[in-house]
Design a protein around this motif. Structure first.
Motif, PDB file in Angstrom:
ATOM      1  N   PRO A 173      -8.482   3.487   3.229  1.00  0.00           N
ATOM      2  CA  PRO A 173      -9.186   2.254   3.601  1.00  0.00           C
ATOM      3  C   PRO A 173      -8.218   1.171   4.096  1.00  0.00           C
ATOM      4  N   TYR A 207     -14.588   0.016  -5.124  1.00  0.00           N
ATOM      5  CA  TYR A 207     -14.476  -0.273  -6.554  1.00  0.00           C
ATOM      6  C   TYR A 207     -15.858  -0.605  -7.120  1.00  0.00           C
ATOM      7  N   ARG A 239       0.816  -1.222   0.000  1.00  0.00           N
ATOM      8  CA  ARG A 239       0.000   0.000   0.000  1.00  0.00           C
ATOM      9  C   ARG A 239       0.848   1.270   0.000  1.00  0.00           C
ATOM     10  N   ASP A 244     -13.126   7.762  -6.431  1.00  0.00           N
ATOM     11  CA  ASP A 244     -13.760   7.584  -5.127  1.00  0.00           C
ATOM     12  C   ASP A 244     -14.137   8.926  -4.506  1.00  0.00           C
ATOM     13  N   SER A 273     -11.985  -2.408   0.547  1.00  0.00           N
ATOM     14  CA  SER A 273     -11.314  -2.126  -0.731  1.00  0.00           C
ATOM     15  C   SER A 273     -12.203  -2.378  -1.946  1.00  0.00           C
ATOM     16  N   SER A 290      -7.380  -7.302  -0.421  1.00  0.00           N
ATOM     17  CA  SER A 290      -7.461  -6.073   0.366  1.00  0.00           C
ATOM     18  C   SER A 290      -6.347  -5.116  -0.028  1.00  0.00           C
ATOM     19  N   TYR A 332      -6.336  -1.696  -1.636  1.00  0.00           N
ATOM     20  CA  TYR A 332      -7.067  -0.556  -2.181  1.00  0.00           C
ATOM     21  C   TYR A 332      -6.232   0.187  -3.219  1.00  0.00           C
ATOM     22  N   TRP A 364      -6.629  -1.551  -6.507  1.00  0.00           N
ATOM     23  CA  TRP A 364      -7.970  -1.279  -7.047  1.00  0.00           C
ATOM     24  C   TRP A 364      -8.026   0.139  -7.603  1.00  0.00           C
ATOM     25  N   HIS A 365      -7.436   1.060  -6.850  1.00  0.00           N
ATOM     26  CA  HIS A 365      -7.427   2.459  -7.302  1.00  0.00           C
ATOM     27  C   HIS A 365      -6.723   2.567  -8.656  1.00  0.00           C
TER      28      HIS A 365
END
Lengths: 709, 323
Positions: B220, A227, A139, B165, A223, A174, A176, A179-180
């Motif tokens: 998150p 999305y 992350r 988001d 996460s 998990s 994020y 996914w972003h």
């Protein structure tokens, strides 16, 4: 300090720390000396690298190394020397990143060195470094940002990077950050309609399947849900622009009446003389409401043919509390000509739009459906009518007993009469076949899961149902009632119990559904629309009054369904915000008493209501909160949206300080209220009352008491 | 509920000012200007700004000022940078002593860092980040010199960093992060451009930062940390969605992070305190209307009375406001 336990140092640790401190102080002093004297020898550079290894955050040391590189490579042409200099810098950065993988200075130094293009970039090495770092912390957003930078430098295709996000997500759902990155890359490709990405429906279907795996593996992990929300938005948000509401109602037949004693004009539907609109100025509004906020409404994009003045002279105004020139709702005013004879003169008003492009929404959609409608207005100078001009000064009381009766509501038929976009909506629905199917599939899927009491499942289900209803009605009103609203309300009730921390979020969402429900429910509206027609002494009799009190509303929505309302009673709700009311251009009386409005800045929409005369904000929380949550959502000097120099000069006198009351002054100075009630708010006191009467020269009644004779 | 040990925090902040020689203080020496802003603003929120001598602070600050380029460094001898120039301007605003600055020249320095695409570099070396957009816009607004930059371009750049988001990243494509969101929302608030924010979407993302322990995280699935009390709360306030979190739970979380013996607040309960988290803890409590604290302006990150003095005070600079 992050993550360091709060314990006193042991003596031996204290000694180590003191030794480390001495070394750091020494290195830092040497670095600054070298920096200030521009010493760039290899010994001096070694000092800076030792210092950065100990503390990568010393930005001046990175600057020093950049200067040194520029100095040392000036006029050097030997590629080997250049290569080894660059190599040194990359090594220092790697050392620093081992100390702190989130060091802004270190990451930027690497970018800076590579961007100079001094030596060929060893991309394998860069990706290896990234793999190591993202393995240690998947992350690390510095790492992801750097990856995008290197991928661009190397011209790595977006498809390849999408594969990388897939690998990262498959390793751990998990993530994020992955996914972003996926959402960024995918929206770029969809926008470009790149090869293999020209079918949005197909791609989104695959993405739904992919994210389902994550959601089913661990439904409590956030996460994937974010999305999924993005996918839902891609599926359900409207592309097309529609006109969804207007006033006057297309096709209506109206009588505009005045007499010499009356300070203004009355407007009656021909079918029902007991109802009337009252206008205080010699103008008459035309209101258009679109399904999205738009800009570009003007006399060249909307044409009005009438005898009330030339179309090109009409000025359209966006009803927006910001300076954006974008709004759902637009208004223009027609001038009412002087009427001398008492005979009825019929005039037609024809409106057409869609004949030229130029009305554009914020996401770039253009209004493109040609549309024409008209209404008839008969002018009448009625000198025979009794009208007591003085009676305007009577105190108006929101009392439904005795003085009012239920109204026949031709206004509500405005829904039915608004067939303006029916054809285009029908066409739109055909195009939306895939979207509706997808929403239905998702709804069925999450209904199966909703037993498990996972808040994200319930919330997503509620959102899907709302989106489905909205798409079916398409903003226009083909469907009388949103079919799922009861189910959605129940879901929000459950969510409030399931996740009390975010209770007020669910209450706000629920309020939107409630508003949708009551404004579409003809039976409800029949029961809650009144006329104060027994109030013969008041100028407000025969106005249409809608009573939406005591419904637990916390915010306003669906104002497009309420354009006809002249008196609105929202008392005894939980309103904190009245955003949306700016569209109600006919509003004369507004009751907001017993709500949770906590500042005058929250009443900003009222500034756009020219016809507002009676305002009740008693028993709210104005002045009770030191933190104003709408301080930056109103026009003011704080946001550089309003110059107050004149107001400061005007109101800064005696013991009134402009700075203490700027919110009230900026709200009330341009309102033309005749009646105001602020009782039961922390701000209300005698001195404030004096300020209000000074600011509002039109005021007759303040807090239930007569202010002027 | 545990109380705020305000007096201990005052004592702690004053002691940090004097402690310069241990390793932990040295590591932060290059950003002492930020430290001064955090410490002094906390003192002001606790009604104890009078405990320091403004002249002493200002004379040290002016030693960090670079006469050649007109920016401030993080400490004496360190290079000038927007991050420290903003802190210096904020501290001078706290003391109502902006008159010691050559406002034209400082604002020229800040405005000179705007790039062609509307973004801002932090210094001459060109690192671009929406944090610097905030620094520049906040700084120029306090100095009444926002007209020196191309505001429209600055806003458009920030909007180009908006994510799907609803949040914002450091550059276009960058992941949403509560600190970055504060910078972007703050800059949009100061330039009257909050209509670019999807308040419901961003508000939900931000309120979902509140975790089971009552604290807030910054992204998150990350750990809670007192510093997000500031970044998340201020953003939620600016978009009028702060009621979507549970204030009582968050208040308790912050109070539990206090060092009740020696003062100061840490990132999480029982961790080592520092002046950064002490500020963000007290600031968070102020934003939640904790009794006895001055209230803080969510965009300018200064006490409301200081901001009101700047924009509504008698000695307001000649109006340079946008129409």
């Amino acid at each position: 300090m992050h993550g360091r336990p709060r314990i006193a140092l042991k003596p031996e640790d204290a000694a180590t720390s003191a030794a480390k401190a001495a070394k750091l102080r020494d290195l830092q002093a040497q670095l600054l000396l070298h920096h200030h004297h521009r010493i760039y020898t290899s010994e001096a550079l070694a000092v800076s690298s030792k210092l950065l290894e100990m503390n990568p955050e010393i930005y001046t040391a990175w600057n020093y190394r950049k200067l040194a590189l520029q100095h040392n490579l000036n006029e050097v042409t030997d590629p080997e020397i250049v290569k080894s200099t660059v190599e040194d810098e990359l090594r220092v950065v790697e050392m620093a990143l081992r100390r702190n993988p989130k060091s802004y200075g270190a990451w930027y130094h690497r970018k800076w060195v590579l961007s100079r293009g001094l030596a060929p970039v060893d991309f394998e090495r860069e990706f290896r470094l990234l793999d190591q770092l993202l393995k240690a912390d998947a992350r690390n957003f510095h790492g992801w940002t750097y990856r995008r930078f290197v991928a661009k430098l190397k011209n790595v295709s977006e498809e390849e990077e999408i594969k990388f996000t897939m690998d990262m997500i498959n390793t751990n759902f998990s993530n994020y950050s992955a996914w972003h990155n996926r959402s960024v890359l995918l929206s770029q490709l969809l926008k470009q309609k790149a090869q293999g990405f020209d079918s949005k429906d197909g791609i989104l279907t695959e993405e739904y399947e992919f994210v389902h795996q994550a959601l089913f593996t661990d439904p409590s992990d956030q996460s994937g849900w974010f999305y999924h929300l993005w996918l839902l938005d891609q599926t359900a948000s409207p592309d097309e622009l529609f006109l969804i509401s207007s006033w006057p109602v297309p096709g209506s037949d109206l009588v505009l009446s005045t007499n010499e004693k009356m300070d203004g004009y009355k407007l009656f539907p021909t079918s029902n003389f007991s109802l009337c609109y009252f206008f205080h100025k010699q103008t008459f509004p035309i209101i258009l409401y679109f399904n999205q906020a738009v800009k570009g409404v003007s006399s060249s994009t909307v044409t009005i043919n009438s005898m009330f003045g030339a179309n090109e002279n009409l000025i359209w105004k966006p009803l927006s509390t910001t300076t954006s020139r974008e709004a759902h709702c637009w208004v223009t005013y027609l001038n009412i000509p002087d009427v001398n004879s008492s005979s009825l003169q019929a005039c037609s008003v024809e409106i057409s739009l869609g004949h030229s492009e130029g009305i554009v929404s914020s996401n770039g959609s253009c209004y493109k459906y040609p549309l024409q409608f008209k209404y008839t207005i008969k002018l009448n100078n009625n000198n025979l009518e009794q009208f007591d001009g003085e009676s305007i000064q009577e105190l108006f009381v929101w009392n439904y007993e005795d003085v009012c009766c239920p109204a026949e509501i031709p206004y509500i038929n405005s829904f039915d009469q608004l067939k303006i976009s029916e054809d285009s909506v029908a066409k739109g629905l055909k195009d939306k076949k895939w979207c509706l199917e997808t929403l239905s599939n998702e709804i069925n899927l999450f209904k199966e899961l909703s037993e498990e009491n996972c808040k994200f499942v319930n919330l997503t289900l509620a959102r899907l149902l709302v989106a489905h209803d909205a798409m079916m009605s398409h903003g226009a009103l083909l469907v009388r009632k949103s079919t799922h609203s009861e189910e959605v309300l129940k879901l929000y009730e459950e969510l409030i119990k399931l996740d009390p921390t975010h209770k007020r979020y669910y209450e706000d969402e629920r309020s939107l559904v409630l508003m949708s429900q009551v404004t579409l429910d003809e039976e409800f509206l029949m029961k809650h629309t009144w006329h104060f027609n027994k109030l013969t002494s008041s100028s407000f009799h025969n106005h249409a009054c809608l009573q939406l009190s005591g419904l637990s509303l916390s915010r306003i929505s669906f104002a497009e369904r309420l354009l006809w309302v002249q008196m609105l009673d929202l008392s005894h709700n939980n309103l904190r915000s009245i955003a949306g009311l700016e569209a109600l251009q006919l509003l004369v009386c507004l009751n907001l008493s017993n709500n949770q409005v906590s500042s005058f800045t929250a009443l900003e929409p009222l500034k756009l209501l020219d016809s507002l005369r009676v305002l009740d904000v008693s028993f709210n929380e104005i002045g009770a909160h030191p933190i104003d949550t709408t301080r930056f959502l109103c026009l003011s000097p704080l946001s550089h949206t309003l110059d107050v120099k004149l107001s400061v000069d005007q109101y800064q006198n005696g013991d009134i300080k402009f700075g203490d009351h700027w919110e009230a002054i900026l709200l009330f100075k341009d309102l033309r209220l005749t009646q105001l009630d602020v009782r039961g708010n922390a701000v209300a006191n005698e001195r404030f009352g004096i300020l209000l009467t000074e600011m509002l020269p039109t005021l007759n009644w303040l807090n239930g008491e007569h202010v002027r004779l | 509920m545990e109380d705020l040990v305000a007096e201990k925090h005052v004592k702690y902040i004053l002691s940090v000012e004097k402690k310069k020689d241990d390793f932990e203080s040295l590591v932060l020496e290059h950003l002492r200007m930020n430290g001064a802003y955090w410490g002094l603003t906390t003192l002001d929120l606790l009604h104890k700004l009078g405990a320091v001598d403004p002249d002493e602070v200002i004379s040290w600050m002016m030693e960090c000022y670079h006469q050649d380029c007109r920016g401030f460094g993080g400490n004496i001898g360190h290079d000038p940078h927007l991050l420290y120039t903003l802190s210096a301007v904020q501290v001078l605003a706290l003391f109502d002593r902006l008159d010691v600055l050559d406002i034209e020249k400082v604002s020229d320095y800040v405005a000179g860092l705007q790039n062609g695409d509307g973004s801002f570099s932090g210094d001459i070396w060109g690192e671009t980040d929406t944090r610097f957009s905030y620094c520049a816009i906040c700084c120029l607004s306090i100095l009444h010199r926002l007209d020196k930059i191309d505001v429209e371009k600055a806003v458009n750049y920030i909007v180009s960093c908006k994510n799907l988001d609803g949040g914002f990243g450091s550059i276009p494509g960058g992941e949403s992060h509560a600190g970055q969101i504060f910078c972007c929302v703050g800059a949009l608030a100061i330039t009257g451009s909050l209509h670019h924010v999807d308040r419901d979407l961003l508000g939900w993302w931000l309120c979902e930062r509140q975790c089971k322990d009552g604290g807030l995280n910054g992204r998150p699935e990350k750990l809670t940390d007192v510093c997000y009390s500031w970044w998340v709360l201020s953003s939620l306030i600016m978009i009028d969605r702060v009621h979507w979190i549970d204030k009582d739970k968050l208040t308790r979380f912050i109070l539990n992070c206090q060092d009740r013996e020696n003062g100061g607040i840490s990132d999480r309960p029982d961790n080592a305190v520092d002046v950064f988290h002490t500020y963000f803890g007290v600031a968070g409590l102020s934003l939640m209307e904790y009794p006895g604290l001055k209230s803080l302006d969510p965009a300018y990150a200064l006490p409301v009375d200081v901001v009101n003095r700047i924009f509504f005070g008698k000695q307001r600079a000649p109006s340079l406001l946008a129409s």
